[in-house]
Design an enzyme around this catalytic site. Sequence first.
Site, PDB file in Angstrom:
ATOM      1  N   CYS A  45      38.128  48.248  40.109  1.00  0.00           N
ATOM      2  CA  CYS A  45      38.055  47.361  41.262  1.00  0.00           C
ATOM      3  C   CYS A  45      38.816  47.964  42.437  1.00  0.00           C
ATOM      4  O   CYS A  45      39.781  48.715  42.258  1.00  0.00           O
ATOM      5  CB  CYS A  45      38.646  46.008  40.891  1.00  0.00           C
ATOM      6  SG  CYS A  45      38.464  44.748  42.185  1.00  0.00           S
ATOM      7  N   ASP A  47      40.747  46.403  44.264  1.00  0.00           N
ATOM      8  CA  ASP A  47      42.009  45.672  44.362  1.00  0.00           C
ATOM      9  C   ASP A  47      43.195  46.634  44.397  1.00  0.00           C
ATOM     10  O   ASP A  47      43.324  47.513  43.536  1.00  0.00           O
ATOM     11  CB  ASP A  47      42.124  44.734  43.157  1.00  0.00           C
ATOM     12  CG  ASP A  47      43.229  43.710  43.305  1.00  0.00           C
ATOM     13  OD1 ASP A  47      44.397  44.113  43.485  1.00  0.00           O
ATOM     14  OD2 ASP A  47      42.934  42.504  43.216  1.00  0.00           O
ATOM     15  N   ARG A  49      46.147  46.308  43.607  1.00  0.00           N
ATOM     16  CA  ARG A  49      47.094  46.202  42.494  1.00  0.00           C
ATOM     17  C   ARG A  49      46.653  46.986  41.264  1.00  0.00           C
ATOM     18  O   ARG A  49      47.403  47.079  40.289  1.00  0.00           O
ATOM     19  CB  ARG A  49      47.271  44.718  42.118  1.00  0.00           C
ATOM     20  CG  ARG A  49      47.798  43.864  43.264  1.00  0.00           C
ATOM     21  CD  ARG A  49      47.662  42.395  42.957  1.00  0.00           C
ATOM     22  NE  ARG A  49      46.253  41.999  42.855  1.00  0.00           N
ATOM     23  CZ  ARG A  49      45.844  40.767  42.558  1.00  0.00           C
ATOM     24  NH1 ARG A  49      46.735  39.823  42.302  1.00  0.00           N
ATOM     25  NH2 ARG A  49      44.552  40.477  42.496  1.00  0.00           N
ATOM     26  N   HIS A 104      39.952  43.430  35.771  1.00  0.00           N
ATOM     27  CA  HIS A 104      41.376  43.081  35.756  1.00  0.00           C
ATOM     28  C   HIS A 104      41.594  41.595  35.964  1.00  0.00           C
ATOM     29  O   HIS A 104      40.732  40.885  36.484  1.00  0.00           O
ATOM     30  CB  HIS A 104      42.136  43.876  36.824  1.00  0.00           C
ATOM     31  CG  HIS A 104      41.764  43.497  38.220  1.00  0.00           C
ATOM     32  ND1 HIS A 104      42.479  42.583  38.962  1.00  0.00           N
ATOM     33  CD2 HIS A 104      40.757  43.915  39.012  1.00  0.00           C
ATOM     34  CE1 HIS A 104      41.923  42.451  40.160  1.00  0.00           C
ATOM     35  NE2 HIS A 104      40.870  43.245  40.216  1.00  0.00           N
ATOM     36  N   CYS A 107      41.140  38.824  39.440  1.00  0.00           N
ATOM     37  CA  CYS A 107      40.203  39.541  40.312  1.00  0.00           C
ATOM     38  C   CYS A 107      39.662  38.580  41.372  1.00  0.00           C
ATOM     39  O   CYS A 107      39.103  37.532  41.035  1.00  0.00           O
ATOM     40  CB  CYS A 107      39.056  40.119  39.484  1.00  0.00           C
ATOM     41  SG  CYS A 107      37.808  40.985  40.456  1.00  0.00           S
TER      42      CYS A 107
END
Length: 201
Positions: A45, A47, A49, A104, A107
């Site tokens: 992803c 993302d 993080r 994850h 999400c």
Amino acid sequence: MQTMPGPHDLADGVGRFQREVFPAKAELFAHLAEVHRPSTLFIGCSDARVVPELITQSEPGELFVVRTAGNLVPAHAPGADGVAASIEYAVAVLGVTGIVVCGHSACGAMTALAEGTDLSGAASVAGWLRHADASVARTAGGAGPERVSALVRENVRAQLANLATHPSVARAQAAGTLTLHGWVYDIRSGGVTEVGPTTGA
């Protein structure tokens, strides 16, 4: 409260990399300047993080990374597609022997789908998330955090199935030179759980 880094902080980071990190790995980077042979395609992803190299403790040159919102992989279709081109390059040109699709916890893409968030002001995001329609259908009926978690897992399975529609992937799997893996990374605990394909898929 910790502040997020701005552009000037990124420049400071580049300076630290050049002063402290690069010299310690100068021999590796000299080798990588001539050789590009990653062993694994990691599809994760976008993302911030989720950092593939940190999670897997991989050195530069070991992972070929594709990051998309919701770690979505469109099924193979005619026409130009940046995700498909990256998959084909990794498999057919670089010869990776493994592909990981990593979802994850927490999400944003899967949460928006699970909660039916109004995305009318983000047409491109809404269109992209259509690649998760099958996953949403398979997890219909749940609610709350449990549905998000179920959707994250089911989405990884669906993207593994989409991957298998790409000719380069199908050829390498048939030849026994490529394996596919589904993972779910938990941000809070750092845990990684293996997620297999959907039965009968």
